[in-house]
Write a protein that holds these residues in place. Structure first.
Motif, PDB file in Angstrom:
ATOM      1  N   ARG A 243      13.540  25.823   7.356  1.00  0.00           N
ATOM      2  CA  ARG A 243      12.422  25.021   7.842  1.00  0.00           C
ATOM      3  C   ARG A 243      12.744  23.539   7.673  1.00  0.00           C
ATOM      4  O   ARG A 243      13.054  23.064   6.568  1.00  0.00           O
ATOM      5  N   LEU A 244      12.688  22.795   8.827  1.00  0.00           N
ATOM      6  CA  LEU A 244      12.820  21.341   8.805  1.00  0.00           C
ATOM      7  C   LEU A 244      11.422  20.772   8.965  1.00  0.00           C
ATOM      8  O   LEU A 244      10.854  20.781  10.066  1.00  0.00           O
ATOM      9  N   ALA A 245      10.843  20.328   7.848  1.00  0.00           N
ATOM     10  CA  ALA A 245       9.428  19.957   7.844  1.00  0.00           C
ATOM     11  C   ALA A 245       9.194  18.470   8.059  1.00  0.00           C
ATOM     12  O   ALA A 245       8.052  18.048   8.240  1.00  0.00           O
ATOM     13  N   SER A 246      10.246  17.669   8.018  1.00  0.00           N
ATOM     14  CA  SER A 246      10.066  16.228   8.175  1.00  0.00           C
ATOM     15  C   SER A 246      11.236  15.650   8.951  1.00  0.00           C
ATOM     16  O   SER A 246      12.241  16.329   9.202  1.00  0.00           O
TER      17      SER A 246
ATOM     18  N   GLY B 280      19.821  19.183  11.620  1.00  0.00           N
ATOM     19  CA  GLY B 280      18.729  18.288  11.271  1.00  0.00           C
ATOM     20  C   GLY B 280      19.314  16.899  11.208  1.00  0.00           C
ATOM     21  O   GLY B 280      20.327  16.595  11.849  1.00  0.00           O
ATOM     22  N   SER B 281      18.708  16.032  10.409  1.00  0.00           N
ATOM     23  CA  SER B 281      19.244  14.672  10.375  1.00  0.00           C
ATOM     24  C   SER B 281      18.608  13.885   9.247  1.00  0.00           C
ATOM     25  O   SER B 281      17.479  14.162   8.838  1.00  0.00           O
ATOM     26  N   VAL B 282      19.341  12.875   8.778  1.00  0.00           N
ATOM     27  CA  VAL B 282      18.767  11.955   7.798  1.00  0.00           C
ATOM     28  C   VAL B 282      17.740  11.053   8.466  1.00  0.00           C
ATOM     29  O   VAL B 282      16.915  10.421   7.807  1.00  0.00           O
TER      30      VAL B 282
ATOM     31  N   GLY C  36      13.252  30.717  -0.721  1.00  0.00           N
ATOM     32  CA  GLY C  36      12.751  29.601  -1.512  1.00  0.00           C
ATOM     33  C   GLY C  36      13.777  28.538  -1.815  1.00  0.00           C
ATOM     34  O   GLY C  36      13.465  27.538  -2.469  1.00  0.00           O
ATOM     35  N   ASP C  37      15.025  28.714  -1.364  1.00  0.00           N
ATOM     36  CA  ASP C  37      16.031  27.665  -1.576  1.00  0.00           C
ATOM     37  C   ASP C  37      15.541  26.348  -0.975  1.00  0.00           C
ATOM     38  O   ASP C  37      15.027  26.308   0.151  1.00  0.00           O
ATOM     39  N   GLY C  38      15.709  25.273  -1.742  1.00  0.00           N
ATOM     40  CA  GLY C  38      15.288  23.953  -1.296  1.00  0.00           C
ATOM     41  C   GLY C  38      16.361  22.922  -1.543  1.00  0.00           C
ATOM     42  O   GLY C  38      17.544  23.271  -1.739  1.00  0.00           O
ATOM     43  N   ALA C  39      15.962  21.659  -1.578  1.00  0.00           N
ATOM     44  CA  ALA C  39      16.912  20.562  -1.732  1.00  0.00           C
ATOM     45  C   ALA C  39      17.834  20.802  -2.924  1.00  0.00           C
ATOM     46  O   ALA C  39      17.380  21.101  -4.029  1.00  0.00           O
TER      47      ALA C  39
ATOM     48  N   TRP D  56      27.637  24.141   2.241  1.00  0.00           N
ATOM     49  CA  TRP D  56      26.473  23.483   2.810  1.00  0.00           C
ATOM     50  C   TRP D  56      25.450  23.199   1.724  1.00  0.00           C
ATOM     51  O   TRP D  56      25.234  24.036   0.834  1.00  0.00           O
ATOM     52  N   THR D  57      24.777  22.052   1.822  1.00  0.00           N
ATOM     53  CA  THR D  57      23.776  21.658   0.830  1.00  0.00           C
ATOM     54  C   THR D  57      22.488  21.236   1.538  1.00  0.00           C
ATOM     55  O   THR D  57      22.514  20.398   2.445  1.00  0.00           O
ATOM     56  N   LEU D  58      21.373  21.822   1.099  1.00  0.00           N
ATOM     57  CA  LEU D  58      20.071  21.453   1.653  1.00  0.00           C
ATOM     58  C   LEU D  58      19.640  20.100   1.103  1.00  0.00           C
ATOM     59  O   LEU D  58      19.909  19.773  -0.063  1.00  0.00           O
ATOM     60  N   ALA D  59      18.939  19.314   1.933  1.00  0.00           N
ATOM     61  CA  ALA D  59      18.492  17.982   1.510  1.00  0.00           C
ATOM     62  C   ALA D  59      17.145  17.667   2.138  1.00  0.00           C
ATOM     63  O   ALA D  59      16.693  18.322   3.083  1.00  0.00           O
ATOM     64  N   GLY D  60      16.508  16.630   1.606  1.00  0.00           N
ATOM     65  CA  GLY D  60      15.184  16.253   2.089  1.00  0.00           C
ATOM     66  C   GLY D  60      14.191  17.367   1.815  1.00  0.00           C
ATOM     67  O   GLY D  60      14.197  17.973   0.747  1.00  0.00           O
ATOM     68  N   SER D  61      13.337  17.668   2.779  1.00  0.00           N
ATOM     69  CA  SER D  61      12.350  18.742   2.596  1.00  0.00           C
ATOM     70  C   SER D  61      12.787  20.026   3.279  1.00  0.00           C
ATOM     71  O   SER D  61      11.967  20.910   3.541  1.00  0.00           O
TER      72      SER D  61
END
Length: 710
Positions: free
Chosen positions: A403-406, A541-543, A578-581, A593-598
């Motif tokens: 999920r890309l929430a932002s 996604g993107s920064v 539930g994996d997050g940033a 790969w590393t999750l970032a942001g929200s």
């Protein structure tokens, strides 16, 4: 001095001499004077009970220490022998010394089990806050124990006896407002499930007589499941072995009668039948299922025999009796017996061990949390094969994927040399919140140091856009697709192919997961160009200006089909629910790969999450590895477990919890003795967990252990 008259002498005064003699012990009327007959004047055995007046001998008439134990009746001697010794009484009623930092209790000569018995322990606040639990001793005593948190005192009470075997640990159930129950078996010796019923006070002194239930086969293990909506309703599960048939697990519903200290048992059902040679094990927990109370259970076999080493999962609704298992269509029912017995293969697979490995099942997570099981696995053919712990959790995500929430949500991996491709094909499966806005999908793009390579995005005008930057600077070359016609909240698979040698750009969509593709518009060509490689990471996604929605899959490859990077955000192998940033995953090409942001991942299905090595086994009896064990708290607290490990030279009890996709371990206790078999405490209370401190374990019938709480 008084004497008798002498014959032939004492003429004239012999009468006075005789009277003087008689007066020493007689009154004038001839009766004996008081205190004239002592114990030395009585012949041995001359005074019998029948010659004594009723109540003529009182306790004050007996000399101190004049009656020994050997002079008592046999029945009285037996009763005295059965009473607590001073040492046991001191351990039972005296305040206990704190044996280490944070440790709240220790019960000597007591051992717990692998939660085959349920509940292994429970907490109740009324009439005083207590943690209650069962144990067995090195001499075969069946023990009820509790810690009174208001006084700090521990009670250790014998409620039955059996042969020495640590499988005989009793289940203790004492919910506030309900009768108190204790239950145990004699582990494959007879058909009896033993039980005792007490009143609602939770006082073990109210236990009624020892009673038994015929389980229909040699009985082992037992679980008591109370329905919180009706505490006089109890369900019992037990393993049976009819000797001439395969192992089974039975289930039977009972109604408690507190007035008679008894249980009226209903119709016994065979819940699961195992293949010949497989000793079936079941672990259970109490949970809420679709608004009703129910039983969660996991199934596997003995780790050292048979062929059943896969772990299966199911649940039972205590109101309807329906058996259910994720992904399975079942109509089995434990109340009316429909289609029973089950076989393990009827159920959802929770864990499949690696080829050649076996499995030991420790616990099932209950309450409203997602289902989970805790296991250990190893290769029994190798004495040096490590034993590894796993937490296997199942989630039912409404929308699996990342999920890309932002607008600043993304996942990225550092650039690799393989990504410096001569032709480029990017495939992306996703569902967008909106399709009529500009948003970045996939790219290698860093402005600092002019490290822009390429990016795939959507335009506000309804096209798929591919941009590349031949020199890494802000000068971009752009190609847009024909209108895509995408609709919000609808899943699409899109693709772009780019060959810089001919400047060939093609856009496609797929409705069958990339098996076939439909081209959007036509392929465009032009003057030859180049792809800038640079050092920018690969981002989904993107920064800045990231797409909002759920990404399922991404593949980066050459047009010829050589894959250089990939991700599947629906895979329980690559990601955990539930994996997050900060959470990481390694793809099939070795990219991390590393999750970032929200950005966050939701998974539908079972995920096997490694918890590290169990360490050395404290017993290798019959080739089986008895390792420390794992337990979930009750009520469940998300991804939190208690883990015992037997490390080199020391043993630890750890609290394992997960934050932002990373497991963190906090040491609760450490000892040169073996810390093993952490136990879930129903309704939790002040203690974290109970566990055994094993000083010797030759076999399950020869051990030395204390029980500890922290």
């Amino acid at each position: 001095m008084a004497r008798l008259p002498q014959p032939g002498g004492d003429a004239g005064n012999w009468g006075d001499i005789l009277n003087g003699y008689l007066n020493q012990s007689h009154n004038a009327d001839g009766t004996l004077k008081d205190n004239s007959v002592g114990s030395t004047q009585l012949q041995d055995n001359s005074v019998t009970a029948i010659t004594l007046a009723p109540n003529s001998v009182t306790s004050t008439a007996l000399a101190a220490d004049s009656v020994s134990k050997s002079q008592l009746q046999s029945v009285l001697r037996t009763e005295i022998d059965d009473k607590l010794t001073r040492a046991v009484a001191d351990n039972t009623y005296a305040s206990i010394d704190v044996v280490g930092s944070g440790i709240s209790l220790q019960v000597d000569d007591a051992i717990g089990e692998y939660s085959w018995n349920f509940p292994a322990a429970s907490y109740r606040a009324d009439p005083s806050p207590r943690t209650l639990f069962g144990a067995t001793s090195s001499t075969g005593e069946i023990l009820y124990c509790h810690l009174d948190h208001s006084t700090g005192k521990v009670r250790r009470q014998v409620i039955g006896t059996s042969i020495v075997d640590d499988h005989h640990v009793p289940a203790i159930s004492a919910p506030v407002g309900g009768a108190m129950l204790a239950s145990w078996t004699d582990h494959n010796i007879n058909n009896n499930v033993w039980f005792r019923v007490g009143d609602a006070s939770g006082d073990p002194d109210t236990f009624g007589p020892l009673r038994s239930y015929n389980a229909g086969g040699l009985a082992s293990y037992q679980a008591l499941i109370r329905n919180p909506a009706n505490l006089n309703e109890v369900w019992m599960l037990c393993r049976t072995w009819p000797t001439s048939s395969p192992y089974n697990w039975i289930i039977v519903k009972g109604t408690i009668n507190p007035a008679t200290n008894d249980i009226a048992w209903g119709t016994r059902r065979k819940l699961i039948e195992f293949a010949t040679g497989d000793q079936g094990y079941i672990m259970i927990s109490l949970a809420t299922l679709s608004g009703n109370y129910g039983i969660r259970f996991a199934v596997t076999g003995n780790p050292i025999n048979g062929t059943l080493h896969t772990v299966y999962y199911a649940s039972i609704d205590l109101v309807t009796g329906a058996v259910s298992s994720p992904g399975k269509t079942l109509t089995h029912n434990v109340i009316d017996g429909t289609l029973l017995p089950l076989t393990p293969g009827d159920l959802d697979v929770a864990f499949t061990p690696p080829v050649g490995h076996t499995t030991r099942l420790f616990a099932v997570r209950g309450d409203n949390a997602d289902p989970a099981v805790a296991i250990a696995t190893w290769n029994p053919a190798s004495s040096v094969s490590p034993t590894n712990y796993y937490h296997c959790a199942r989630s039912a995500a409404a929308e699996p994927g990342m999920r890309l929430a932002s607008t600043t949500s993304y996942v990225s991996t550092p650039v690799s040399s393989a990504m410096n491709v001569m032709t480029l094909s990017v495939r992306l499966k996703l569902k967008l919140d909106a399709t009529n806005i500009s948003q970045n999908l996939v790219r290698r793009f860093v402005t600092v140091g002019d490290q822009r390579a390429w990016q795939l995005s959507l335009t506000a005008g309804g096209a798929i856009r591919f941009q590349w930057f031949p020199t890494g600077t802000s000068t971009a070359l752009t190609q847009d697709s024909a209108p895509h016609g995408f609709v919000a909240d609808t899943e699409y698979y899109l693709r772009v192919d780019f060959d810089p040698a001919t400047r060939s750009t093609s856009f496609y969509t797929s409705t069958d997961d990339g098996m076939t593709w439909t081209q959007l518009g036509v392929t465009t060509t032009g003057v030859a160009t180049v792809l800038f490689h640079g050092t920018a990471p690969l981002e989904i996604g993107s920064v800045t200006n990231a797409a909002r929605g759920t990404v399922k899959k991404m593949v980066m490859q050459t047009i010829a089909g050589a894959i250089v990077a990939s991700q599947d955000f629906t895979s329980p192998v690559l990601w955990a629910n539930g994996d997050g940033a900060g959470a990481t995953s390694t793809d099939s090409q070795g990219n991390v790969w590393t999750l970032a942001g929200s950005a966050g991942v939701s998974i539908d299905g079972w995920q096997n999450q490694a918890l590290g090595e169990a360490g050395q086994a404290f017993s290798m009896q019959s080739g089986s590895r008895y390792v420390g064990g794992i337990a979930y708290p009750t009520p469940a607290k998300g991804d939190l477990l208690y883990v015992c490990r037997q490390l080199v030279g020391t043993s630890t009890l750890e609290k394992a919890s997960k934050a932002s996709g990373v497991w963190v371990y906090r040491k609760l206790d450490e000892s040169e003795s073996v810390l093993a078999r952490p136990m879930s405490i129903l309704d939790q209370g002040p203690l974290e967990t109970l566990y055994s401190v094993i000083t010797d374990y030759t076999s399950f019938q020869d051990f030395e252990s204390n029980y500890r709480g922290i």
